[in-house]
Design an enzyme around this catalytic site. Structure first.
Site, short mmCIF file in Angstrom:
data_model
loop_
_atom_site.label_atom_id
_atom_site.label_comp_id
_atom_site.label_asym_id
_atom_site.label_seq_id
_atom_site.Cartn_x
_atom_site.Cartn_y
_atom_site.Cartn_z
N LYS A 1 -46.62 9.82 9.61
CA LYS A 1 -45.40 9.11 10.32
C LYS A 1 -44.54 8.82 11.39
CE LYS A 1 -45.51 7.87 5.62
NZ LYS A 1 -44.80 7.85 4.19
N GLY A 2 -43.97 10.05 11.71
CA GLY A 2 -42.82 9.81 12.30
C GLY A 2 -43.02 9.65 14.31
N GLU B 1 -46.55 13.63 19.57
CA GLU B 1 -45.76 14.12 18.35
C GLU B 1 -44.37 13.76 18.48
OE1 GLU B 1 -44.65 14.93 15.25
OE2 GLU B 1 -46.72 16.71 14.48
N ASP B 2 -43.42 13.16 17.57
CA ASP B 2 -42.43 12.88 17.20
C ASP B 2 -40.75 14.11 17.62
OD1 ASP B 2 -42.15 13.90 15.04
OD2 ASP B 2 -41.44 12.50 14.02
N ASP C 1 -40.78 21.66 15.26
CA ASP C 1 -39.56 22.60 14.60
C ASP C 1 -40.04 23.98 14.52
OD1 ASP C 1 -37.65 23.59 13.41
OD2 ASP C 1 -37.52 21.04 12.62
N LYS D 1 -37.06 21.22 19.41
CA LYS D 1 -36.19 22.52 19.04
C LYS D 1 -36.62 23.90 19.15
CE LYS D 1 -34.15 20.35 15.04
NZ LYS D 1 -33.78 20.21 13.24
#
Ligand code: PRP
Length: 182
Positions: free
Chosen positions: A45-46, A101-102, A105, A133
């Site tokens: 959802k991000g 994509e948000d 990671d 990140k």
């Protein structure tokens, strides 16, 4: 007490986010033509907030579609085991695909998605991530467009959640530790 009271600090203010999204859109505008008519694949959802802003800055013809994946296990860490909850409506064979994509990671979600999409024989496959990140990366995943590199802190807002909340905040913030521990 409102949502904002749970924020320890604002990492990326709304204005900076909006300016960077516009810059990313310019780079994407320079990459595709109308004839390419790329398909933007929003990873739910991000990424829904990012996609909504990004798409309105794009000048070329394009379409959007949605995919939802879930990594097993709750909490703030990605287990690396991914399953598809919602698949694309569109057949992407021969299409130019841009995954939106948000945050990247460990990179495992994106690795799964790009490998999966690649088997469907798109004409091209690129990735646009708002946040990365790098210190948390476990697998190498090429990112074609990146908004910001962020430190290893638990970030929320602008689509990113904690326990499904905080997605509506217009900035990227760091949650207070006592909230993460709740
Ligand atoms: C987040 C994010 C990426 C993934 C990144 O999704 O949107 O898809 O985690 O983590 P990784 O690089 O370690 O794999 P999340 O599972 O929180 O789902 P959501 O977007 O629905 O909130």
């Amino acid at each position: 007490m409102g949502l904002r009271d749970d924020i320890a600090k604002v990492l990326i203010p709304e204005q900076d986010l909006q300016a960077r999204v516009a810059e990313l859109a310019q780079a994407i505008n320079a990459t595709y033509t109308d004839d390419d008519c790329p398909l933007l694949v929003c990873v739910l959802k991000g990424a829904f907030v990012f996609l909504a802003d990004l798409t309105r800055h794009l000048a070329m013809r394009h379409e959007v579609d949605f995919m939802e994946v879930s990594s097993y296990g709750a909490g703030t860490k990605s287990s690396g085991v991914v399953r598809i909850l919602l698949d694309l409506e569109q057949n992407i064979e021969g299409r130019h695909v841009l995954v939106v994509e948000d945050i990247v990671d460990s990179g495992r979600t994106l690795q799964y998605i790009t490998r999966n999409l690649q088997t469907r024989k798109p004409a091209s496959l690129r990735v646009c991530a708002l946040l990365s990140k790098p210190s948390r990366r476990e697998v190498e995943v090429p990112l074609d467009f990146v908004g910001f590199e962020v430190p290893d802190e638990f970030v929320v807002g602008y689509g990113l959640d904690f326990g499904e909340e905080y997605r509506n905040l217009p900035f990227i913030g760091v949650l207070k530790e006592e909230v993460c521990a709740r």
